[in-house]
Enzyme design. Structure first.
Site, mmCIF file in Angstrom:
data_model
loop_
_atom_site.group_PDB
_atom_site.id
_atom_site.type_symbol
_atom_site.label_atom_id
_atom_site.label_comp_id
_atom_site.label_asym_id
_atom_site.label_seq_id
_atom_site.Cartn_x
_atom_site.Cartn_y
_atom_site.Cartn_z
ATOM 1 N N CYS A 8 2.932 3.290 4.314
ATOM 2 C CA CYS A 8 2.350 3.961 3.138
ATOM 3 C C CYS A 8 0.896 4.372 3.312
ATOM 4 C CB CYS A 8 2.490 3.069 1.900
ATOM 5 S SG CYS A 8 1.328 1.686 1.853
ATOM 6 N N CYS A 54 2.874 -5.628 2.873
ATOM 7 C CA CYS A 54 1.970 -4.681 2.225
ATOM 8 C C CYS A 54 2.269 -4.714 0.732
ATOM 9 C CB CYS A 54 2.202 -3.276 2.778
ATOM 10 S SG CYS A 54 1.298 -1.994 1.875
ATOM 11 N N CYS A 62 3.570 -1.126 -0.811
ATOM 12 C CA CYS A 62 4.911 -0.562 -0.599
ATOM 13 C C CYS A 62 5.959 -1.620 -0.293
ATOM 14 C CB CYS A 62 4.886 0.501 0.494
ATOM 15 S SG CYS A 62 4.691 -0.146 2.165
ATOM 16 N N CYS A 65 -0.751 -12.457 12.150
ATOM 17 C CA CYS A 65 -0.044 -11.987 13.348
ATOM 18 C C CYS A 65 0.812 -10.795 12.920
ATOM 19 C CB CYS A 65 0.811 -13.148 13.865
ATOM 20 S SG CYS A 65 1.688 -12.780 15.370
HETATM 21 FE FE FE Z 1 2.477 -0.149 2.775
#
Ligand code: FE
Length: 131
Positions: A50, A96, A99, A120
């Site tokens: 994203c 994330c 998204c 990581c």
């Molecule tokens: Fe994302």
């Protein structure tokens, strides 16, 4: 384009099969194969799905694991941490927040003087914007 609400079918059309496997199916790229584990330029690593800014090169360190490693995200609010009990281990998954894509895992064995965390992250989950 707002990518926070795509269906899995839509994700398949805008990611490579390798990216799809990691970002949307929580896969892991093989160690020492990604394009960023040995990458030392100054700039910002963003979500490959994203485009959200996620990790600054300032926090990147060489963990010797073969995956890009960071001591912290650029802002803790931009990632989601989730308990992951897959593969017979208890780990903390990093996603994330924008998204919902899988980025990697965070472990408590990072550099002590920098907070002790090791994010990581798969190279396939990242794009790089040089500053
Ligand atoms: Fe994302």
């Amino acid at each position: 384009m707002d990518k926070s609400n795509l269906t899995e079918e839509e994700w398949k059309t805008c990611l490579t099969p390798e990216q799809y496997k990691v970002l949307r199916k929580a896969g892991t790229e093989a160690a020492f194969t990604g394009k960023y584990y040995k990458h030392h330029e100054t700039g910002m690593y963003v979500c490959a799905a994203c485009g959200q800014e996620l990790f600054s090169s300032d926090t990147k360190f060489d963990s010797g694991t073969g995956w890009p490693s960071f001591t912290e995200p650029v802002n803790r609010e931009l990632v989601e941490l989730k308990e992951d009990k897959s593969h017979g281990m208890i780990r903390t998954e990093v996603l994330c927040k924008n998204c919902g894509s899988h980025l990697g895992h965070v472990f408590p064995d990072g550099p002590k003087e920098k907070g002790g965390q090791r994010y990581c992250i798969n190279s396939l989950s990242l794009d790089f914007k040089k500053s």
